[in-house]
Write a protein that holds these residues in place. Structure first.
Motif, PDB file in Angstrom:
ATOM      1  N   GLY A   1       0.789  -1.231   0.000  1.00  0.00           N
ATOM      2  CA  GLY A   1       0.000   0.000   0.000  1.00  0.00           C
ATOM      3  C   GLY A   1       0.817   1.274   0.000  1.00  0.00           C
ATOM      4  O   GLY A   1       0.321   2.339   0.399  1.00  0.00           O
ATOM      5  N   GLU A   2       2.051   1.192  -0.473  1.00  0.00           N
ATOM      6  CA  GLU A   2       2.938   2.360  -0.484  1.00  0.00           C
ATOM      7  C   GLU A   2       2.343   3.495  -1.314  1.00  0.00           C
ATOM      8  O   GLU A   2       1.697   3.273  -2.321  1.00  0.00           O
ATOM      9  N   TYR A   3       2.568   4.711  -0.866  1.00  0.00           N
ATOM     10  CA  TYR A   3       2.117   5.957  -1.502  1.00  0.00           C
ATOM     11  C   TYR A   3       0.638   6.250  -1.245  1.00  0.00           C
ATOM     12  O   TYR A   3       0.082   7.167  -1.832  1.00  0.00           O
ATOM     13  N   ASP A   4      -0.013   5.463  -0.388  1.00  0.00           N
ATOM     14  CA  ASP A   4      -1.395   5.759  -0.023  1.00  0.00           C
ATOM     15  C   ASP A   4      -1.426   6.173   1.440  1.00  0.00           C
ATOM     16  O   ASP A   4      -1.484   5.339   2.343  1.00  0.00           O
ATOM     17  N   GLY A   5      -1.400   7.478   1.662  1.00  0.00           N
ATOM     18  CA  GLY A   5      -1.409   7.997   3.019  1.00  0.00           C
ATOM     19  C   GLY A   5      -2.801   8.186   3.584  1.00  0.00           C
ATOM     20  O   GLY A   5      -2.958   8.631   4.723  1.00  0.00           O
ATOM     21  N   VAL A   6      -3.805   7.870   2.799  1.00  0.00           N
ATOM     22  CA  VAL A   6      -5.195   8.069   3.221  1.00  0.00           C
ATOM     23  C   VAL A   6      -5.843   6.760   3.661  1.00  0.00           C
ATOM     24  O   VAL A   6      -6.352   6.625   4.764  1.00  0.00           O
ATOM     25  N   PHE A   7      -5.815   5.754   2.780  1.00  0.00           N
ATOM     26  CA  PHE A   7      -6.522   4.496   3.037  1.00  0.00           C
ATOM     27  C   PHE A   7      -5.587   3.340   3.385  1.00  0.00           C
ATOM     28  O   PHE A   7      -6.036   2.289   3.817  1.00  0.00           O
ATOM     29  N   GLY A   8      -4.279   3.508   3.154  1.00  0.00           N
ATOM     30  CA  GLY A   8      -3.332   2.452   3.479  1.00  0.00           C
ATOM     31  C   GLY A   8      -3.191   1.384   2.412  1.00  0.00           C
ATOM     32  O   GLY A   8      -2.558   0.356   2.639  1.00  0.00           O
ATOM     33  N   GLY A   9      -3.796   1.613   1.238  1.00  0.00           N
ATOM     34  CA  GLY A   9      -3.674   0.643   0.148  1.00  0.00           C
ATOM     35  C   GLY A   9      -4.891  -0.258   0.033  1.00  0.00           C
ATOM     36  O   GLY A   9      -5.770  -0.295   0.907  1.00  0.00           O
ATOM     37  N   TRP A  10      -4.940  -1.008  -1.067  1.00  0.00           N
ATOM     38  CA  TRP A  10      -6.134  -1.797  -1.382  1.00  0.00           C
ATOM     39  C   TRP A  10      -6.383  -2.938  -0.404  1.00  0.00           C
ATOM     40  O   TRP A  10      -7.522  -3.242  -0.085  1.00  0.00           O
ATOM     41  N   VAL A  11      -5.320  -3.551   0.105  1.00  0.00           N
ATOM     42  CA  VAL A  11      -5.510  -4.665   1.036  1.00  0.00           C
ATOM     43  C   VAL A  11      -6.078  -4.162   2.357  1.00  0.00           C
ATOM     44  O   VAL A  11      -6.951  -4.795   2.953  1.00  0.00           O
ATOM     45  N   ASP A  12      -5.599  -3.023   2.819  1.00  0.00           N
ATOM     46  CA  ASP A  12      -6.139  -2.466   4.063  1.00  0.00           C
ATOM     47  C   ASP A  12      -7.605  -2.084   3.905  1.00  0.00           C
ATOM     48  O   ASP A  12      -8.401  -2.215   4.848  1.00  0.00           O
ATOM     49  N   ILE A  13      -7.983  -1.597   2.723  1.00  0.00           N
ATOM     50  CA  ILE A  13      -9.395  -1.298   2.469  1.00  0.00           C
ATOM     51  C   ILE A  13     -10.220  -2.581   2.583  1.00  0.00           C
ATOM     52  O   ILE A  13     -11.292  -2.600   3.190  1.00  0.00           O
ATOM     53  N   LEU A  14      -9.697  -3.666   2.021  1.00  0.00           N
ATOM     54  CA  LEU A  14     -10.401  -4.946   2.093  1.00  0.00           C
ATOM     55  C   LEU A  14     -10.501  -5.451   3.526  1.00  0.00           C
ATOM     56  O   LEU A  14     -11.517  -6.038   3.919  1.00  0.00           O
ATOM     57  N   LYS A  15      -9.463  -5.227   4.321  1.00  0.00           N
ATOM     58  CA  LYS A  15      -9.484  -5.649   5.723  1.00  0.00           C
ATOM     59  C   LYS A  15     -10.607  -4.934   6.468  1.00  0.00           C
ATOM     60  O   LYS A  15     -11.351  -5.553   7.245  1.00  0.00           O
ATOM     61  N   ARG A  16     -10.746  -3.653   6.233  1.00  0.00           N
ATOM     62  CA  ARG A  16     -11.806  -2.903   6.903  1.00  0.00           C
ATOM     63  C   ARG A  16     -13.187  -3.352   6.401  1.00  0.00           C
ATOM     64  O   ARG A  16     -14.143  -3.430   7.175  1.00  0.00           O
ATOM     65  N   TYR A  17     -13.279  -3.663   5.123  1.00  0.00           N
ATOM     66  CA  TYR A  17     -14.544  -4.123   4.555  1.00  0.00           C
ATOM     67  C   TYR A  17     -14.959  -5.456   5.179  1.00  0.00           C
ATOM     68  O   TYR A  17     -16.126  -5.638   5.560  1.00  0.00           O
ATOM     69  N   ALA A  18     -14.003  -6.382   5.290  1.00  0.00           N
ATOM     70  CA  ALA A  18     -14.298  -7.695   5.874  1.00  0.00           C
ATOM     71  C   ALA A  18     -14.731  -7.560   7.336  1.00  0.00           C
ATOM     72  O   ALA A  18     -15.644  -8.258   7.795  1.00  0.00           O
ATOM     73  N   LEU A  19     -14.077  -6.659   8.074  1.00  0.00           N
ATOM     74  CA  LEU A  19     -14.445  -6.437   9.473  1.00  0.00           C
ATOM     75  C   LEU A  19     -15.849  -5.848   9.589  1.00  0.00           C
ATOM     76  O   LEU A  19     -16.644  -6.264  10.444  1.00  0.00           O
ATOM     77  N   GLN A  20     -16.157  -4.899   8.720  1.00  0.00           N
ATOM     78  CA  GLN A  20     -17.493  -4.310   8.724  1.00  0.00           C
ATOM     79  C   GLN A  20     -18.549  -5.381   8.466  1.00  0.00           C
ATOM     80  O   GLN A  20     -19.579  -5.428   9.144  1.00  0.00           O
ATOM     81  N   LYS A  21     -18.306  -6.240   7.490  1.00  0.00           N
ATOM     82  CA  LYS A  21     -19.268  -7.299   7.164  1.00  0.00           C
ATOM     83  C   LYS A  21     -19.412  -8.290   8.329  1.00  0.00           C
ATOM     84  O   LYS A  21     -20.509  -8.788   8.596  1.00  0.00           O
ATOM     85  N   TYR A  22     -18.301  -8.583   8.994  1.00  0.00           N
ATOM     86  CA  TYR A  22     -18.356  -9.480  10.156  1.00  0.00           C
ATOM     87  C   TYR A  22     -19.219  -8.867  11.250  1.00  0.00           C
ATOM     88  O   TYR A  22     -20.052  -9.549  11.872  1.00  0.00           O
ATOM     89  N   ASN A  23     -19.046  -7.579  11.483  1.00  0.00           N
ATOM     90  CA  ASN A  23     -19.845  -6.896  12.501  1.00  0.00           C
ATOM     91  C   ASN A  23     -21.335  -6.867  12.141  1.00  0.00           C
ATOM     92  O   ASN A  23     -22.187  -6.727  13.022  1.00  0.00           O
ATOM     93  N   GLU A  24     -21.615  -7.022  10.840  1.00  0.00           N
ATOM     94  CA  GLU A  24     -23.004  -7.037  10.381  1.00  0.00           C
ATOM     95  C   GLU A  24     -23.580  -8.447  10.326  1.00  0.00           C
ATOM     96  O   GLU A  24     -24.728  -8.633   9.923  1.00  0.00           O
ATOM     97  N   GLY A  25     -22.734  -9.451  10.691  1.00  0.00           N
ATOM     98  CA  GLY A  25     -23.249 -10.812  10.767  1.00  0.00           C
ATOM     99  C   GLY A  25     -22.681 -11.806   9.780  1.00  0.00           C
ATOM    100  O   GLY A  25     -23.090 -12.976   9.780  1.00  0.00           O
ATOM    101  N   SER A  26     -21.745 -11.390   8.951  1.00  0.00           N
ATOM    102  CA  SER A  26     -21.140 -12.297   7.978  1.00  0.00           C
ATOM    103  C   SER A  26     -20.078 -13.174   8.635  1.00  0.00           C
ATOM    104  O   SER A  26     -19.707 -12.951   9.801  1.00  0.00           O
ATOM    105  N   ASN A  27     -19.581 -14.153   7.893  1.00  0.00           N
ATOM    106  CA  ASN A  27     -18.485 -14.982   8.382  1.00  0.00           C
ATOM    107  C   ASN A  27     -17.249 -14.117   8.637  1.00  0.00           C
ATOM    108  O   ASN A  27     -17.041 -13.104   7.975  1.00  0.00           O
ATOM    109  N   GLU A  28     -16.418 -14.564   9.574  1.00  0.00           N
ATOM    110  CA  GLU A  28     -15.206 -13.811   9.893  1.00  0.00           C
ATOM    111  C   GLU A  28     -14.081 -14.190   8.943  1.00  0.00           C
ATOM    112  O   GLU A  28     -13.766 -15.366   8.751  1.00  0.00           O
TER     113      GLU A  28
END
Length: 205
Positions: free
Chosen positions: A14-41
């Motif tokens: 995720g180098e050069y992304d000082g806002v979101f931390g790169g695409w993988v970090d965005i996916l990590k936050r997305y997966a956590l959000q879905k887990y909190n909404e009841g999806s598989n972890e």
């Protein structure tokens, strides 16, 4: 829970992304959000290392996967090539045949742990960077990007792997999706990558 392991270079990191931390970090936050909404972890591991080539990948992939082996299943992303194809002082870091051999070896090692493997295409380089030596002394060409992507695409087709084509998602708008260095995505570019990868993540939720 299932594990997703993302191997790659600085673009995975995720180098050069000082806002979101790169695409993988965005996916990590997305997966956590879905887990909190009841999806598989899902636990996603960003295993990107800046400057790494497939030479480094084959040395560490089996150790990394053994240390992060979920009983419920693992899936792997492999994103390399931008450093392998780079030329410095007239020498290509990893020539095409060795690149192919390294990817095949990494895939073989990953299959011992992973149920699904995704090969990630190399991003295009900006016009100002195409064939131009950078401050680091390296230079890259679009012709080499296309050549190495064809290797990845062929490996995926011949080995029943998935191919995630970020190249096609970037090539028409690369001048606005790449950062100042012409190689790494900017925040908008990383966001596009995450959007393209989210449907994959959703399959495991």
């Amino acid at each position: 829970m299932k594990y997703g392991l993302f191997f790659g270079d600085s673009i995975t990191y995720g180098e050069y992304d000082g806002v979101f931390g790169g695409w993988v970090d965005i996916l990590k936050r997305y997966a956590l959000q879905k887990y909190n909404e009841g999806s598989n972890e899902l636990i996603l591991f960003n295993l990107g290392i800046g400057g790494e080539t497939t030479e480094g990948l084959v040395r560490r992939i089996s150790h990394e996967m053994e240390a992060r082996n979920s009983a419920e299943g693992n899936w792997v992303f492999i994103g390399y090539g931008a450093n392998d194809l780079a030329i410095k002082e007239g020498v290509q870091a990893v020539e095409p045949e060795q690149f192919k051999s390294n990817i095949l070896l990494a895939v073989h090692q990953a299959k011992q742990y992973a149920e699904d493997i995704y090969l990630i295409s190399i991003l295009p380089v900006a016009e100002k960077t195409d064939g131009v030596q950078t401050a680091s002394g390296k230079w890259r060409t679009m012709a080499e990007v296309v050549k190495y992507n064809q290797i990845l695409r062929s490996i995926a087709a011949e080995n029943d792997l998935h191919y995630l084509d970020f190249y096609s998602g970037f090539v028409d708008d690369k001048e606005v999706l790449l950062s100042k260095d012409g190689v790494h995505p900017n925040e908008k570019g990383y966001g596009i990558m995450a959007e393209m990868a989210i449907p994959i993540i959703e399959k495991y939720l």
